[in-house]
Design a protein around this motif. Structure first.
Motif, PDB file in Angstrom:
ATOM      1  N   GLU A   1       0.830  -1.207   0.000  1.00  0.00           N
ATOM      2  CA  GLU A   1       0.000   0.000   0.000  1.00  0.00           C
ATOM      3  C   GLU A   1       0.862   1.254   0.000  1.00  0.00           C
ATOM      4  N   GLU A   2       1.856   1.263   0.860  1.00  0.00           N
ATOM      5  CA  GLU A   2       2.727   2.437   1.001  1.00  0.00           C
ATOM      6  C   GLU A   2       3.556   2.646  -0.270  1.00  0.00           C
ATOM      7  N   TYR A   3       4.006   1.544  -0.859  1.00  0.00           N
ATOM      8  CA  TYR A   3       4.817   1.610  -2.076  1.00  0.00           C
ATOM      9  C   TYR A   3       4.052   2.286  -3.207  1.00  0.00           C
ATOM     10  N   PHE A   4       2.790   1.868  -3.417  1.00  0.00           N
ATOM     11  CA  PHE A   4       2.027   2.463  -4.508  1.00  0.00           C
ATOM     12  C   PHE A   4       1.571   3.871  -4.170  1.00  0.00           C
ATOM     13  N   ASP A   5       1.503   4.168  -2.874  1.00  0.00           N
ATOM     14  CA  ASP A   5       1.163   5.522  -2.486  1.00  0.00           C
ATOM     15  C   ASP A   5       2.319   6.469  -2.812  1.00  0.00           C
TER      16      ASP A   5
ATOM     17  N   PRO B   1       3.423   6.146  -7.481  1.00  0.00           N
ATOM     18  CA  PRO B   1       2.212   5.801  -8.226  1.00  0.00           C
ATOM     19  C   PRO B   1       2.469   5.371  -9.666  1.00  0.00           C
ATOM     20  N   LEU B   2       3.655   5.632 -10.207  1.00  0.00           N
ATOM     21  CA  LEU B   2       3.910   5.243 -11.594  1.00  0.00           C
ATOM     22  C   LEU B   2       4.650   3.917 -11.676  1.00  0.00           C
ATOM     23  N   SER B   3       4.876   3.281 -10.548  1.00  0.00           N
ATOM     24  CA  SER B   3       5.745   2.106 -10.533  1.00  0.00           C
ATOM     25  C   SER B   3       4.955   0.815 -10.548  1.00  0.00           C
ATOM     26  N   GLN B   4       5.688  -0.273 -10.711  1.00  0.00           N
ATOM     27  CA  GLN B   4       5.066  -1.589 -10.736  1.00  0.00           C
ATOM     28  C   GLN B   4       5.732  -2.500  -9.731  1.00  0.00           C
ATOM     29  N   LEU B   5       5.015  -3.560  -9.376  1.00  0.00           N
ATOM     30  CA  LEU B   5       5.519  -4.481  -8.371  1.00  0.00           C
ATOM     31  C   LEU B   5       5.113  -5.897  -8.748  1.00  0.00           C
ATOM     32  N   GLY B   6       5.961  -6.856  -8.401  1.00  0.00           N
ATOM     33  CA  GLY B   6       5.622  -8.254  -8.628  1.00  0.00           C
ATOM     34  C   GLY B   6       6.085  -9.073  -7.439  1.00  0.00           C
TER      35      GLY B   6
ATOM     36  N   LEU C   1       4.363  -8.519 -12.688  1.00  0.00           N
ATOM     37  CA  LEU C   1       4.695  -7.115 -12.479  1.00  0.00           C
ATOM     38  C   LEU C   1       3.499  -6.280 -12.933  1.00  0.00           C
ATOM     39  N   SER C   2       2.883  -5.568 -12.000  1.00  0.00           N
ATOM     40  CA  SER C   2       1.760  -4.723 -12.388  1.00  0.00           C
ATOM     41  C   SER C   2       1.535  -3.656 -11.327  1.00  0.00           C
ATOM     42  N   GLY C   3       0.678  -2.714 -11.642  1.00  0.00           N
ATOM     43  CA  GLY C   3       0.386  -1.646 -10.695  1.00  0.00           C
ATOM     44  C   GLY C   3      -0.935  -1.869  -9.990  1.00  0.00           C
ATOM     45  N   ASN C   4      -1.408  -3.101  -9.982  1.00  0.00           N
ATOM     46  CA  ASN C   4      -2.718  -3.406  -9.426  1.00  0.00           C
ATOM     47  C   ASN C   4      -2.595  -3.791  -7.951  1.00  0.00           C
ATOM     48  N   VAL C   5      -2.879  -2.838  -7.058  1.00  0.00           N
ATOM     49  CA  VAL C   5      -2.667  -3.051  -5.625  1.00  0.00           C
ATOM     50  C   VAL C   5      -3.547  -4.190  -5.098  1.00  0.00           C
TER      51      VAL C   5
ATOM     52  N   ARG D   1      -7.969   3.217 -27.533  1.00  0.00           N
ATOM     53  CA  ARG D   1      -9.321   3.174 -26.961  1.00  0.00           C
ATOM     54  C   ARG D   1      -9.658   1.860 -26.256  1.00  0.00           C
ATOM     55  N   SER D   2      -8.684   1.137 -25.764  1.00  0.00           N
ATOM     56  CA  SER D   2      -9.037  -0.018 -24.939  1.00  0.00           C
ATOM     57  C   SER D   2      -9.297   0.473 -23.513  1.00  0.00           C
ATOM     58  N   LYS D   3     -10.099  -0.295 -22.777  1.00  0.00           N
ATOM     59  CA  LYS D   3     -10.596   0.209 -21.501  1.00  0.00           C
ATOM     60  C   LYS D   3      -9.855  -0.404 -20.313  1.00  0.00           C
ATOM     61  N   TYR D   4      -9.615   0.421 -19.292  1.00  0.00           N
ATOM     62  CA  TYR D   4      -8.977  -0.034 -18.053  1.00  0.00           C
ATOM     63  C   TYR D   4      -9.790   0.452 -16.878  1.00  0.00           C
ATOM     64  N   CYS D   5      -9.938  -0.405 -15.847  1.00  0.00           N
ATOM     65  CA  CYS D   5     -10.771   0.012 -14.719  1.00  0.00           C
ATOM     66  C   CYS D   5      -9.962   0.803 -13.703  1.00  0.00           C
ATOM     67  N   SER D   6      -8.649   0.637 -13.687  1.00  0.00           N
ATOM     68  CA  SER D   6      -7.883   1.408 -12.714  1.00  0.00           C
ATOM     69  C   SER D   6      -6.604   1.922 -13.345  1.00  0.00           C
ATOM     70  N   LEU D   7      -6.183   3.076 -12.880  1.00  0.00           N
ATOM     71  CA  LEU D   7      -4.938   3.689 -13.333  1.00  0.00           C
ATOM     72  C   LEU D   7      -3.970   3.729 -12.160  1.00  0.00           C
TER      73      LEU D   7
END
Ligand code: ZN
Ligand code: ZN
Ligand code: ZN
Ligand code: ZN
Length: 404
Positions: free
Chosen positions: A95-99, A102-107, A122-126, A300-306
């Protein structure tokens, strides 16, 4: 004198029986309020390390976290066990890492039975990372870990990534042994030439090969004392590292997606059935059909979270607040001067609280020379990242680097 005493009793069992209640002394009025306030202030005060001058930082990070799942993780020197404690702290870390990044990724990688096993991509999906971590609590821990296989795995994942990103591996290592198929020094050497930064947090003791790994690749090595120290070691790792020389500084193409799909204003009937869209990040789970989303401005592909990386066209998708949140790393607040309270100021500049005898220390900003209480000092240095006094003076707020 006081320092000598501190050093001689390094471990709790060496000090023998401690009469903790004797540390508490009453003041002239028979109150302990002042002492309790002092304890609270000391506990809250974290040593703020001043960063010297403007440093280039690795702001876009790709971090792989490898968790030891060997028998050594069953040990109960951390409560309730090393493994459960690690999972709990890792959740907080993610949580703290993505806070902070915010532009980084984690795996996440698991080290079990002499193999390295991927837990999450590796993704930015908390949410995905935390959900996978929570599913691990009942896992059986057995066998030995393999440090070399983990390093090889990290190399395979991180090497193809673009050179402008800071590529890092963090190993949480409890075992004192590693069972490797080949020469680990060759693996370390290849990671070093690739510029992959490896850090290790040891849970048991200092291991020589871990130290060599961290030294060679420019990472940090820490061994935990207790759970509080473990937590602070992990959280230290959330701030972006100074940029290594090996990394190139490039310009990255980014897209700033719109939140709502375009609505047909002229024909209200067409709005009754919105087009069926599928979220790209939930594609393999079979979820995410319909609903709100962010559209990639390029394809124009869709993403639910940024933030996310577009799976179709490879564009990095972010929103402007994500960039703003990384900004304070580049211009950190200078740490306040700590002064004994001798009545220099009547009240705290930030919260307007009057200073009393309970305030043993006051804090002064070296730029705007305003005084702050200890509570405001900790809020400014940990959360706010802006000095209230400086920000109310435009000539101080423009924190341009010195010309000299
Ligand atoms: Zn989704
Ligand atoms: Zn796209
Ligand atoms: Zn205050
Ligand atoms: Zn200031």
């Amino acid at each position: 004198m006081a320092d000598d005493e501190q050093d001689s009793k390094e471990y709790r069992w060496e000090t023998g029986y401690e009469k903790t209640w004797e540390a508490i002394k009453e003041d002239e009025d028979g109150l302990v309020e002042g002492l309790v306030a002092e304890f609270a202030q000391k506990a809250a005060r974290k040593a703020v390390v001043a960063r010297r001058g403007p440093v280039r930082l690795g702001m876009m990070r790709h971090v792989l976290v490898a968790v030891d799942c060997s028998e050594a993780m069953n040990s109960q020197d951390l409560k309730p066990s090393r493994f459960l404690c690690t999972l709990k702290l890792l959740e907080k870390f993610i949580e703290e890492y993505f806070d902070q990044n915010p532009l980084s990724q984690l795996g996440l990688v698991l080290m079990k039975n002499k193999r390295a096993e991927k837990l999450t991509e590796l993704s930015g999906n908390v949410r995905k990372h935390i959900k996978s971590l929570q599913g691990l609590t009942d896992m059986a821990l057995s066998g030995e870990p393999s440090l070399q296989n983990t390093l090889e795995f990290a190399g395979r994942v991180l090497k193809p990534l673009p050179g402008h990103a800071s590529r890092e591996l963090l190993v949480l290592f409890a075992s004192l042994t590693t069972c490797d198929p080949g020469d680990i020094t060759a693996t370390i050497q290849s990671l070093k030439t690739e510029g992959i930064r490896c850090s290790v947090i040891g849970l048991a003791a200092e291991v020589r090969i871990c130290k060599k790994l961290c030294q060679d690749t420019g990472g940090e090595y820490g061994v935990v004392l207790d759970d509080v120290h473990y937590r602070s070691l992990l959280l230290e790792y959330t701030s972006p590292p100074p940029r290594a020389r090996a990394l190139d500084a490039g310009l990255v193409k980014m897209g700033f997606p719109h939140s709502a799909p375009p609505v047909n204003q002229t024909d209200p009937g067409a709005n009754a059935d919105p087009p069926i869209t599928v979220c790209m990040c939930h594609l393999e789970d079979g979820e995410g059909v319909g609903g709100e989303g962010h559209l990639c401005p390029q394809c124009r592909s869709k993403y639910c979270s940024l933030p996310a990386q577009c799976r179709t066209c490879g564009l990095t998708l972010a929103s402007a607040p994500h960039l703003a949140r990384s900004y304070h790393h580049l211009f950190p607040v200078e740490p306040y001067e700590e002064l004994a309270n001798e009545g220099q100021a009547q009240y705290c500049f930030a919260c307007l609280r009057n200073f009393t005898d309970l305030d043993k220390q006051v804090y002064r900003c070296t730029r705007c020379h305003e005084f702050y209480c200890w509570e405001c000092e900790s809020v400014v240095s940990t959360t706010l990242h802006v000095c209230p006094g400086c920000s109310s003076r435009p000539h101080l707020y423009q924190r341009l680097p010195d010309a000299s």
